[in-house]
Structure formats: structure tokens, C-alpha cells
Write an enzyme that holds these catalytic residues in place. Sequence first.
Site: not given
Length: 764
Positions: A386, A483
Amino acid sequence: MRTILPLNDQWFYRPEYVESEVNSGIDVNRYEPVLLPHTNVELPYNYFDDKAFQFISTYKRKLDIPADAKGKRLYVDFEGVMSYAQVYLNGVKAGEHKGGYTPFSIELTELAEYGGSNMLTVVADSTERDDIPPFGAVIDYLTYGGIYREVQLRVVESVHFGAVFVQTPEALAASKGVRVAVGLEGMDAKQDDLTVALRLLDGDSLKAETGPTAVTAGDMTLELKELNGIQLWELDDPKLYEAELTLLRNGEALDQLIVRFGFREAEFQPDGFYLNGRKIKLLGLNRHQSYPYIGYAMPKRAQRRDADVLKEELGLNMVRTSHYPQSRHFLDRCDEIGLLVFEEIPGWQHIGGEAWKEQAVKDVEDMIIRDRNHPSIVIWGVRINESQDDHDLYARTNELAHKLDPTRATGGVRYIAGSELLEDVYTMNDFVHDGGHMKYLAKEIRNYDTYDDTEGVDGETTGLRQPSFVTKLDHPVPYLVTEYNGHMYPTKRFDQEERVMEHALRHTRVQNASYADEGIAGAIGWCAFDYNTHADFGSGDKICYHGVMDMFRLPKFAANVYRSQKRVEQEIVMEPVTYWSRGERNIGGVVPLVVFTNCDEVEFIYGDERKGVYRPNQEKYPALPHPPVVIDELTGHWGMKWEDAVFIGYVEGQEVIRRRYSRNPVPTELRVTADDTLLEAGDWDVTRVVVDALDEYGNVLPFYADPVSVEVEGVGELIGPASLSLIGGRIAFWIRTQGEAGNIRVKVSALSRFNPQELSILVK
């Protein structure tokens, strides 16, 4: 020949660092005896200071090195020390290592006293240093501390094997081959008397071999061709072979190395993932390697069991090692049971300075060299989870990954739409699904031209974004969701019924969206297990309740979303999402009543009344292999008598499973079971014990919270506190061995409502 000596016992530990003691022996008044793996401090289950493990500690061990080792080379191999280690032998610094998740070796050859006792000292800095990934900013997980993986002493000849990479080019060809890249260490100018031989082994059977091949350089490649009768590594039958390498000097063996591998072809294409030419939808969850009380410091059996939980209990075919390389024992087990792996480097959103970036690149190298022989690993994560785009850094990590391993795809986990794609697969954390409150986003989430204003109201059509919207590219590319859910809907195992049902349905909707889109290779949910985290995240008690299982590996209702996707030949699954009480939900009642199952039909009986036979809801979940059954016909006013319920599952018209729920549940049995009743002496071993408070029909009492006490006698000890409160009618704990053979007796006592329960564990 090489000698490997485990160094996991006879350590002494002090939870501080005193510089003058590097040169001293072991003062038993200030050092406590410990076994490895070891955590630098045991933590409570929840509510603790997240800086409690962030300190520098000292480990010492006497090291007897035989006289006949002189003239050879000595290494101490560490599998994991968090997060900066300095290693001393006899008071002299032998080496250091940055990074808590990758292995390292320290040479002791020139410092050792041969034929006598040596003092090995390790200073473990477990603080969050800003020059080491993943540190430098906030992190949504804890990194714990200590020498938390195993250590060994390796004695080899001056010339010996280094890194070895086994490749299986053209694995799908009728006649197969093996290519082995061999690295040799300790080479000098005159090596014309050295040869290397390769044998391909199938258990005790020899499949093929090469004659001794002359060594001409420190790197060489050996090949076996025209191999017939070779079995592929498949998910349901993960066949493994061994490459046995022998280094010889004038025909006499100097070193031998055995590498386990499999023949398989794994490819990510724009239309999905292919294993051995067959398209497979990836169904996965993320795994943190942490456990209650002792953090990362769990030995082989526990690491392997996590793989079994993911594959055998939950029915997954993939796991992502969030957010770091994990134990070799876990990966070994993934190889053995056919669980695919996405492995990535340490990191969480933050990118540090130049030294930090250099360490990130080094992490890529160390991860791939250690793990590239695992057939279970099908993609490398070479980008900080991320993080923002960083062209120069990620061009380097991607290029290095392809150089070290040209056989696997690379990915870089991002959450930014339109992020620069340097890797082979666009890997995306897609948290767009919010349970049905998304209509205002629909024109952005879906393609505008195909958007129907009637869609998106209940969230079921917007579980995931279309790959083209996320990538912003004008052409399709391999795409994997890494995710979803997680922080969007944290759920405790004992939460109110409507919440645990919605938690499960969110996983259902996203997986349905994944199966429905041919451009998505699959979806890996956040996450498998709840985990401890920093104060910046979680529920304020240092736990993120994002898992489909809790930290003790006990399932929430959402776990059954995954279990129910199994083939009936693997396991019959029928799990109603209910505590079976009229007053648990808002306003009362139990409808809609969701049943996660892989049965063809479910019959529902209320009291003495047969309410009907219900089929999986393919209208709402058309793409899911096994949609849940939804029953919404149970009616009745608030004051009517509450009845027992019976659910019967049918496959091909035959009853295969039956569950009964009590209108008036009462505590009836305290069930105590161990995952293993046979453990091993030597290095410490461990097993989990589960305690369940059950009603008269054998169902867990979901709100039972009385305490139990645990007594352990014999050659074992309890990890964590001896007094435990049941959480949602269940609790678990781990029993560890002490290195000795014998018996362990475990007694669990409750209040007067249950009789004490005992079990015995044998240590051989």
C-alpha cells in the site's frame, strides 16, 4: 561432508543490553535459561503497551567446537532475529544483520577456539529503527522481538555449496527436464579436481542422474533431460521431488545438498490464473504469523498447522504472507499440501530514506534466494504494501526479482487506482465494498456505459471494482485482488448475531464478484486470523478483529463462507448463522436465516413443523460455486412459544448432515481437546488445546464467559496465564514441551457447572 547442529537449546537470556557483558560469561543470577524460538517478552492477550517489546536484549550460549572442525568453515545460521542483530564470538564481533524477517549467516571460522568452549553472544535490537523496513512510520501490526526463529551451526569444507535454484522448464511437455543453477562458495584459483553430480530422487527411488561434471567456475548449471513418468505438482496432489547435489574432489564427497521441488507451471494471464494449463480461481486469505502471548516465537508444528488450517479447514487454495517473508516451516507445509503462496517483502505504506530503500532491495534478494525452490510460491510481492508509487525503487526491485527468478510473476500490492504498473500482475487492495451503501459511487465503480441504476443498492453488484477502472490502462493485464473487507467491518467472534451475519455476507459478496469477473484471477481476503496491532489501529485493546478466525485460530461465522466452497468429497459443510434465540437480533426473530453449505438442499424443521426444503440462493450469488441458503419464511408474533430447530443437509437426495438447536440451551459439557497428543522431545514442540462450553445438543454456548483454570504437570508448560475466561463459549491455549521426553498432564477446571476435564500428551 557438511554437518548441521541445531542450536536451539542451552541459551541464556537477559532482557537488556550491557556492553561490558559482551566479553563476559554467563551469570546465571542475571540470565535465565531459554529455548529457541524465543520472544523477548510475553505479552497479554490484549490491552498492553505496544512498546513493551521494543528494547535491546542479550542472548548467550556456550558453543563447543570439536578440534577436527579446524581447517573447515563454520557458520551460525539465523532464520529470524527482530530486527537488528549483532553477533559476537568470544567477545569479538563476527557480524551483524538488519531486518527481522529474512535469514542470515555469520561466519565464525577465524574467531573460533577449536577443541574447546566458545561463548556465542547475540545482541537483539527489537526497537523500531527507521533505517529498517517496515519501520519509519505507523504500522498496522506488531513486530515483537527476540531470536524468534531457529538457529543452527553449519560446518562445511572450504569449498561448499551456496545458493541453489531448481527450475523445471517446459513442465507441461511430455518429456520433461530439470535445470539446476548451482553456486559454489570458497572457490580459489586451482579447482580442476572438483566435480558436481546431480541425482533426481522420488522418495527412495532414483529417477535420473548425471555423471560428475567438472567445476570451471563458482556458478554452474546442471541439467537432466528427457524425463518420463514425472508427476506434476497439483493442488489436490502436490507431488514433490528432490534434487540431490554432491560436490566431489577426486571422486571423494566434500559436500551434499538436497533441495525439494515440484514440476509445475504457474501463469497469470489477463483472463485469470493458470496452474499447469488449467484455469483456477484463486480463493485466499492473508496470514499474519503472530500468536497470543508469544508473538512470532512459535516452532515448527504451529507454523505447519497454520497452513493446514488455511487449506484443510478453510478450504483455501492461496495465502498471502502479509506483510513479510514467513517461516520456512509454513512454506514447507504449503508445498506438501498444495496451498499456493503470494510472498512479499516487509513493509506497510511507508517508504524511508536511501538506506531504508537499500534494505528493501536486499529484502527482495534474501526472500527470493531463500524461497525460490518452493513450488507453492507463484508470485513475488516486490513493492511495499500500500505504498505510493516510486518508479526508481520499484523498477529496481522488479528487475532484481526477474533476475533472481525468471520463472515467477511479480506483483506490487497497492490501493491506488491508476498506480504505475512495473510488475507482471496488477495486485490491488480493493476495499470498495461497504455492505450496500455504495449507490452514490456506482458510476465510478462500474463502467458508466454498462451501469444500470437499479444495481448497487444492496451492494451485491459492487463487491469489487472492474480491473479496467482500477488499472486505468487501455488494455487488460493480469489482475489479482490482495485484500478486501478487514477494517471495513471488524467483527469479534462473540458479536451480536446480525453483525456476524453481515460480516460473513460481505465475504460472500466479494467472492461472488471475484468468481463473476473473468478478468480477476482471484481475491485474497483480509484476513485469516485476528492479530495484535499498534495503538494507532484496531479496537483500542491492541487487537484488529479483522479475521475470519480469532487469534486462537477459532472460527467466526465468516470462516464458513470459505469452508462451504469445498467439494462435498472433501467435507460436508452446513453451518447456520444463528445463535438460535428470538431476542438476539434487533426487533427480534432470526430471519433472514443464512446457512453456509455445500449441500444441494437444506430442510428446515421448526419444532414439529417442517417449514420446507431450501436450495442455495443462486439468484443473489450466481457466480459462487456454493451460494448460501437463505430462509426468510419463519414468522410468528413476539409472544409465541420458541421451539427447537433442526437443519438437514441433502446431497443427491440423500441426507448427509444434521444439526439441531435448542430452544432452551443449558451448559451440559466442557469439552477439552488437543490438536496433537504426541509431541517430540529435543527442540521445544507445541500443541493447541481448545476448551468448549457446550449445550445439550453439542453446540457452543455463544455467550458463556465463565473462567477456567489450567494446570500442567510433567514435561510441559502452559504458554500464557493459567486462568482464562471463555470468549463466546470457547477459548484455546498452547502447551509447550521443555525438551525432555515423558508425559504432560493437562487439567482444565471450571466453576461448579462442569466437572474438571483432563487429557494426556506424550512427548517422545
